[in-house]
Design a protein around this motif. Structure first.
Motif, PDB file in Angstrom:
ATOM      1  N   SER A 111       0.801  -1.110  -0.039  1.00 25.05           N
ATOM      2  CA  SER A 111      -0.070  -0.049   0.073  1.00 25.05           C
ATOM      3  C   SER A 111       0.813   1.091   0.124  1.00 25.05           C
ATOM      4  O   SER A 111       0.701   2.299  -0.747  1.00 25.05           O
ATOM      5  CB  SER A 111      -0.897   0.063   1.167  1.00 25.05           C
ATOM      6  OG  SER A 111      -1.741  -0.982   1.106  1.00 25.05           O
ATOM      7  N   LEU A 112       1.973   1.261   0.887  1.00 24.77           N
ATOM      8  CA  LEU A 112       2.544   2.442   0.834  1.00 24.77           C
ATOM      9  C   LEU A 112       3.530   2.708  -0.463  1.00 24.77           C
ATOM     10  O   LEU A 112       3.651   3.746  -0.983  1.00 24.77           O
ATOM     11  CB  LEU A 112       3.949   2.244   2.049  1.00 24.77           C
ATOM     12  CG  LEU A 112       3.596   2.302   3.263  1.00 24.77           C
ATOM     13  CD1 LEU A 112       4.555   1.800   4.492  1.00 24.77           C
ATOM     14  CD2 LEU A 112       3.165   3.703   3.432  1.00 24.77           C
ATOM     15  N   LEU A 113       3.893   1.623  -0.940  1.00 21.41           N
ATOM     16  CA  LEU A 113       4.702   1.598  -2.565  1.00 21.41           C
ATOM     17  C   LEU A 113       3.713   2.051  -3.585  1.00 21.41           C
ATOM     18  O   LEU A 113       4.036   3.020  -4.362  1.00 21.41           O
ATOM     19  CB  LEU A 113       5.202   0.150  -2.847  1.00 21.41           C
ATOM     20  CG  LEU A 113       6.306  -0.130  -1.870  1.00 21.41           C
ATOM     21  CD1 LEU A 113       6.727  -1.594  -2.246  1.00 21.41           C
ATOM     22  CD2 LEU A 113       7.664   0.719  -2.107  1.00 21.41           C
ATOM     23  N   CYS A 114       2.324   1.624  -3.530  1.00 20.66           N
ATOM     24  CA  CYS A 114       1.285   2.061  -4.645  1.00 20.66           C
ATOM     25  C   CYS A 114       1.210   3.625  -4.523  1.00 20.66           C
ATOM     26  O   CYS A 114       1.043   4.300  -5.249  1.00 20.66           O
ATOM     27  CB  CYS A 114       0.373   0.971  -4.604  1.00 20.66           C
ATOM     28  SG  CYS A 114       0.542  -0.485  -5.064  1.00 20.66           S
ATOM     29  N   TRP A 115       0.531   3.733  -3.160  1.00 21.51           N
ATOM     30  CA  TRP A 115       0.202   5.358  -3.086  1.00 21.51           C
ATOM     31  C   TRP A 115       1.476   6.336  -2.883  1.00 21.51           C
ATOM     32  O   TRP A 115       1.132   7.345  -3.504  1.00 21.51           O
ATOM     33  CB  TRP A 115      -0.520   5.243  -1.503  1.00 21.51           C
ATOM     34  CG  TRP A 115      -1.264   6.441  -1.274  1.00 21.51           C
ATOM     35  CD1 TRP A 115      -1.271   7.699  -2.048  1.00 21.51           C
ATOM     36  CD2 TRP A 115      -2.138   6.704  -0.278  1.00 21.51           C
ATOM     37  NE1 TRP A 115      -2.076   8.707  -1.237  1.00 21.51           N
ATOM     38  CE2 TRP A 115      -2.654   8.199  -0.512  1.00 21.51           C
ATOM     39  CE3 TRP A 115      -2.848   5.999   0.724  1.00 21.51           C
ATOM     40  CZ2 TRP A 115      -3.741   8.778   0.566  1.00 21.51           C
ATOM     41  CZ3 TRP A 115      -3.553   6.581   1.519  1.00 21.51           C
ATOM     42  CH2 TRP A 115      -4.203   8.004   1.367  1.00 21.51           C
ATOM     43  N   GLY A 116       2.470   5.698  -2.343  1.00 19.32           N
ATOM     44  CA  GLY A 116       3.609   6.774  -2.334  1.00 19.32           C
ATOM     45  C   GLY A 116       4.270   7.037  -3.768  1.00 19.32           C
ATOM     46  O   GLY A 116       4.686   7.863  -3.939  1.00 19.32           O
ATOM     47  N   GLY A 117       4.043   5.932  -4.615  1.00 18.76           N
ATOM     48  CA  GLY A 117       4.385   6.079  -6.143  1.00 18.76           C
ATOM     49  C   GLY A 117       3.774   7.039  -6.720  1.00 18.76           C
ATOM     50  O   GLY A 117       4.447   8.041  -7.381  1.00 18.76           O
ATOM     51  N   VAL A 118       2.288   7.131  -6.443  1.00 15.06           N
ATOM     52  CA  VAL A 118       1.558   8.077  -7.139  1.00 15.06           C
ATOM     53  C   VAL A 118       2.017   9.550  -6.563  1.00 15.06           C
ATOM     54  O   VAL A 118       1.949  10.397  -7.327  1.00 15.06           O
ATOM     55  CB  VAL A 118       0.101   7.779  -6.902  1.00 15.06           C
ATOM     56  CG1 VAL A 118      -0.756   8.987  -7.314  1.00 15.06           C
ATOM     57  CG2 VAL A 118      -0.280   6.426  -7.645  1.00 15.06           C
ATOM     58  N   ALA A 119       1.989   9.589  -5.362  1.00 14.99           N
ATOM     59  CA  ALA A 119       2.429  10.833  -4.770  1.00 14.99           C
ATOM     60  C   ALA A 119       3.626  11.481  -5.157  1.00 14.99           C
ATOM     61  O   ALA A 119       3.677  12.435  -5.358  1.00 14.99           O
ATOM     62  CB  ALA A 119       2.514  10.515  -3.104  1.00 14.99           C
ATOM     63  N   ALA A 120       4.745  10.564  -5.353  1.00 15.00           N
ATOM     64  CA  ALA A 120       6.083  11.015  -5.936  1.00 15.00           C
ATOM     65  C   ALA A 120       5.708  11.612  -7.371  1.00 15.00           C
ATOM     66  O   ALA A 120       6.506  12.713  -7.421  1.00 15.00           O
ATOM     67  CB  ALA A 120       7.128   9.708  -5.898  1.00 15.00           C
TER      68      ALA A 120
END
Length: 471
Positions: free
Chosen positions: A449-458
């Motif tokens: 979840s952190l990788l998916c949401w964090g990737g979009v955020a980045a």
């Protein structure tokens, strides 16, 4: 001509412009000049130098320039015809940063004594006067300007330049009452980073006649300054989770913490301890351990919010405290990652944990490197560079990119504003994501979840930085 009144040994000086007839209007303290002098005496300022009438707008501005060139530390410039809460003045004067800032109100009802400004990201990016226009204004300037030590030379130069333009009639309809308004215009157009200090429900109004003065003074009694101080210690532009699930109740801990004489750094230390305990419980790998870890992580984040709220309430925050708070956020988050990975077990979880750490480090690098570049550019522009725009341009002729214009329109809508805040996955949303996914599922779901949401955020952050840099 300036008169000096020594107050105490702090580093902030005040230039009080007693250059309009309104400053002699009567009130319970004598005159408005007497009243504001008494307010300043109660604040931590070193000296108050009063500029009296004598030569018009140009002479007033040159008086400001002369005082500023000999000042050591921040300088506050304000008119003596200002009727304001003492707490409103304290928002600037007592701020430990002693940086460049101005009092603003977000009611945006501009008028002759409340010129329009545009605020973006907590900074004033455009300021107006009767000559200088501000398209897309979203706030008004309330007459109190502070120049940090780094901007004193620029302020003095701008005051002299503005004085020359005023004397030669090149600023059109400007009048002596606009001296401080013009100084704000000059600093903003010179590229100085001017912090927008919102007065919230407090009042700060310039007046021109006795009836207006009496009305403004009456309005002051309608506001509880102590309650406002408490309210303004809670961020009004925080993330969704922090606003509705933390600050809604952590605000009730501020006064008890202050009465117990807890320092913000002490609260930060307890927050770190709770996060480390959360990591220990996560490392147990049991359902009960994950539930306990999630609860402790939530409480840790609550204290993380409380330390800033306490710092703003007591006005005791410092660069060291800000640095420690930022570093503790990273330490707590990465410790929790390690605890979750240990609790899940198996070698296949560690690549996900390391990837989540790296992604978060990259996102922080995007933020801090951009902020540092903006600060450096502003410092160079204000110290050595020419003003970003001519003081003789009456309107903001620059056109923002279509993406930024769209962003400003979306900012006015409540739903899209919250979505914009949430999409960047701020620490409040990250804390909630970790706590919920760890308690309800397991560490693998948390890291994915952190990788998916964090990737979009980045990607969102990167696109935004590129667009703003191009502007």
């Amino acid at each position: 001509m300036p008169d000096s009144l020594t107050r105490d040994t702090t580093t902030t000086s005040v230039v009080l412009l007693a250059t309009t007839p309104a400053c002699r209007l009567s009130c319970a303290d004598g005159t408005l000049l007497d009243r504001i002098g008494g307010q300043l005496a109660a604040l931590p300022v070193r000296d108050v130098q009063v500029v009296t009438p004598g030569g018009g707008l140009g002479a007033d501005l040159r008086g400001v320039a002369k005082i500023t060139r000999t000042a050591a530390g921040a300088v506050v410039v304000l008119p003596a015809d200002l009727v304001a809460h003492t707490e409103a003045l304290a928002l600037l004067v007592e701020h430990p940063a002693h940086d460049t800032g101005a009092l603003v109100s977000h009611d945006s009802s501009a008028g002759p004594m409340r010129p329009p400004v545009r605020v973006e990201g907590g900074k004033i990016v455009a300021a107006g006067s009767s000559f200088h226009l501000v398209p897309e204004a979203n706030a008004t300037f309330r007459g109190v300007l502070q120049a940090g030590e780094a901007d004193l030379s620029s302020l003095a130069d701008l005051a002299e330049e503005l004085a020359e333009l005023a004397d030669t009639g090149k600023l059109g309809p400007v009048t002596p009452v606009e001296a401080v308004d013009l100084l704000l215009v000059g600093l903003v157009r010179a590229g100085a980073a001017v912090r927008a200090t919102s007065i919230g429900p407090l009042h700060a109004d310039r007046v021109t006649g006795q009836h207006a003065a009496d009305t403004a003074l009456t309005r002051l009694a309608d506001v509880d300054e102590a309650q406002v101080r408490l309210d303004t210690s809670v961020k009004d532009n925080d993330g969704f989770f922090a606003t509705y699930f933390v600050s809604s109740w952590s605000r009730h801990l501020i006064r008890p913490a202050a009465r117990l004489k807890l320092t913000p750094n002490t609260v930060t230390g307890v927050s770190i301890g709770l996060a480390l305990l959360a990591a220990v419980w996560f490392s147990a790998g049991t359902q009960g351990g994950r539930l306990a870890g999630a609860l402790l992580l939530y409480l840790s984040f609550t204290l993380d919010c409380l330390d800033g709220q306490l710092a703003r309430y007591t006005r005791t925050f410092s660069p060291l405290g800000a640095w420690a708070d930022g570093m503790s956020d990273r330490l707590k988050e990465y410790a929790v990652y390690v605890g979750l990975a240990f609790g899940f077990g198996g070698p296949d979880i560690w690549p996900l944990a390391v990837a989540a750490m790296i992604l978060q480090a990259v996102r922080h690098a995007l933020d801090f490197s951009y902020a540092g570049a903006v600060t450096d550019a502003a410092r160079v522009g204000a110290t050595w560079g020419r003003p970003a725009r001519s003081l003789l341009e009456s309107a903001d002729a620059r056109h923002a990119p279509a993406v930024l214009r769209l962003a400003r329109r979306l900012e006015r809508d409540t739903v899209t504003r919250w979505l914009k805040k949430m999409i960047v996955l701020p620490i409040g949303e990250r804390t909630a994501l970790i706590a919920v996914t760890a308690a309800g599922w397991n560490a693998r779901v948390t890291f994915l979840s952190l990788l998916c949401w964090g990737g979009v955020a980045a990607l969102y952050q990167l696109a935004g930085r590129i667009v703003r840099s191009a502007r």
